[in-house]
Design an enzyme around this catalytic site. Structure first.
Site, PDB file in Angstrom:
ATOM      1  CG  HIS A  28       5.273  -9.904   5.263  1.00  0.00           C
ATOM      2  ND1 HIS A  28       4.385  -8.728   4.692  1.00  0.00           N
ATOM      3  CD2 HIS A  28       6.077  -8.767   5.562  1.00  0.00           C
ATOM      4  CE1 HIS A  28       5.105  -7.820   4.333  1.00  0.00           C
ATOM      5  NE2 HIS A  28       5.950  -7.703   5.149  1.00  0.00           N
ATOM      6  CG  HIS A  52      11.491  -8.362   5.025  1.00  0.00           C
ATOM      7  ND1 HIS A  52      10.893  -7.912   3.543  1.00  0.00           N
ATOM      8  CD2 HIS A  52      10.703  -8.505   5.983  1.00  0.00           C
ATOM      9  CE1 HIS A  52      10.284  -7.040   4.621  1.00  0.00           C
ATOM     10  NE2 HIS A  52       9.795  -7.148   5.958  1.00  0.00           N
ATOM     11  NE  ARG A  60       5.443  -4.664   2.654  1.00  0.00           N
ATOM     12  CZ  ARG A  60       6.709  -4.283   2.893  1.00  0.00           C
ATOM     13  NH1 ARG A  60       7.849  -4.106   2.947  1.00  0.00           N
ATOM     14  NH2 ARG A  60       6.088  -4.073   4.069  1.00  0.00           N
ATOM     15  CG  HIS A  90       2.283  -5.476   8.915  1.00  0.00           C
ATOM     16  ND1 HIS A  90       2.763  -7.124   8.672  1.00  0.00           N
ATOM     17  CD2 HIS A  90       3.524  -5.107   8.034  1.00  0.00           C
ATOM     18  CE1 HIS A  90       4.258  -7.361   8.290  1.00  0.00           C
ATOM     19  NE2 HIS A  90       4.622  -5.553   7.798  1.00  0.00           N
ATOM     20  CG  ASP A 133       6.812  -8.473   9.683  1.00  0.00           C
ATOM     21  OD1 ASP A 133       7.416  -8.522   8.344  1.00  0.00           O
ATOM     22  OD2 ASP A 133       7.169  -7.229  10.724  1.00  0.00           O
ATOM     23  CG  ASN A 192      12.562  -0.270  10.130  1.00  0.00           C
ATOM     24  OD1 ASN A 192      13.457   0.198  10.104  1.00  0.00           O
ATOM     25  ND2 ASN A 192      11.809  -0.498   8.598  1.00  0.00           N
TER      26      ASN A 192
END
Length: 296
Positions: free
Chosen positions: A31, A33, A124, A181, A247, A252
């Site tokens: 995971h 980005h 997702r 998560h 992650d 955020n």
């Protein structure tokens, strides 16, 4: 004064520590980005924030430092439904990088097949306040037969309280369901809290997988002892259906964690070589099918 959505936010530590823990060969970060570079891959106009560039070159360098050789890149809401930034990173990853796309629930089956051919293994859907979705759970469930046809799974990100209502509904999915998560539970409330207990019960259904990523999201205080404790408990309950990820680059978030520290936390999450092998190598290989490569 800058608009909150256009103020550039630094979401990762540019000088993370090098972990002490040596990961097994073929270890997968399931995971992450990629953000931009914005000059090449524009951000979505309706985004809620603007991240600093965190492109594929930075990601690849991080993984070399951490001892990670495989990865799954999840399309970020700040790039919207244009998955080109992830497709580009997959193409540059030499078969060791795959992806999870963002799509509208009205996506055409032909587009799902195209995405699958480009290395996308799932799609997702977000059910989070800060990531508004136009799709209902009914919409998502109706899409899952088309995901099955494309050889893709469903990944969901939701507020912890929604586990009680979304969880039973998602059991009707036609494809495996990956929960992000650890269901965003509050780890400081412990394993006895109703949200975590419901998450554990979902794992009794072999349809469900869970990412034991985000120890730093469910427990905001390093060294994330509460988050580690719950992640280990989930791994022990379903050792063949847990996945792990950094992650990166941590959008955020309450703080910017040290990715080297997150790797070292694996010693507490998966304290034996067999658990590390399952979590980091065998489980992602089974779900994401790295050995099958990328079409075209």
């Amino acid at each position: 004064m800058s608009h909150p959505a256009t103020t550039v936010v630094q979401t990762y530590d540019p000088t993370p520590g090098t972990p002490r823990l040596r990961l097994p060969p073929g270890a997968c970060d399931s995971h992450v980005h990629v953000f931009g570079p914005a000059a090449e891959f524009a951000f979505a106009p309706q985004r809620s924030f603007t991240p600093a560039d965190a492109g594929k070159a930075t990601l690849f360098a991080l993984h070399r430092q951490l001892g990670i050789s495989r990865c799954v890149i999840v399309q970020s809401a700040c790039h919207g439904f244009d998955n080109a930034v992830v497709e580009d990173a997959i193409a540059a990853g030499g078969g060791n990088y795959l992806g999870v796309a963002l799509v509208p629930h009205t996506v055409a089956p032909r587009e799902l097949r195209r995405l699958a051919g480009a290395g996308m293994r799932g799609v997702r859907f977000n059910f989070m306040r800060h990531l508004a979705s136009a799709a209902s759970v009914d919409d998502v469930l109706a899409l899952t037969p088309h995901l099955a046809d494309a050889g893709m799974h469903l990944q969901v990100h939701f507020e912890s309280s929604l586990v009680h209502t979304l969880g039973p509904r998602l059991a009707g999915s036609a494809v495996p369901v990956v929960i992000d998560h650890m269901g965003r539970v509050d780890a400081t409330l412990g394993a006895g809290h109703a949200d975590f207990a419901a998450l554990e019960r979902l794992l009794d259904n072999p349809l469900f997988h869970v990412k034991v990523s985000g120890i730093d999201r469910i427990d905001a205080t390093p060294p994330y002892a509460h988050g580690i404790r719950l992640a280990r408990r989930l791994l022990e309950r379903a050792p063949e259906r847990c996945l792990w990820g950094t992650d990166w680059p941590h959008p955020n978030h309450t703080h910017v964690p040290d990715d080297g520290r997150l790797v070292d936390a694996l010693a507490g999450i998966a304290p034996t070589p067999s658990l590390q092998q399952a979590l980091l190598v065998d489980n992602p290989e089974r779900l994401y099918r790295f050995s099958q490569g990328i079409a075209g």
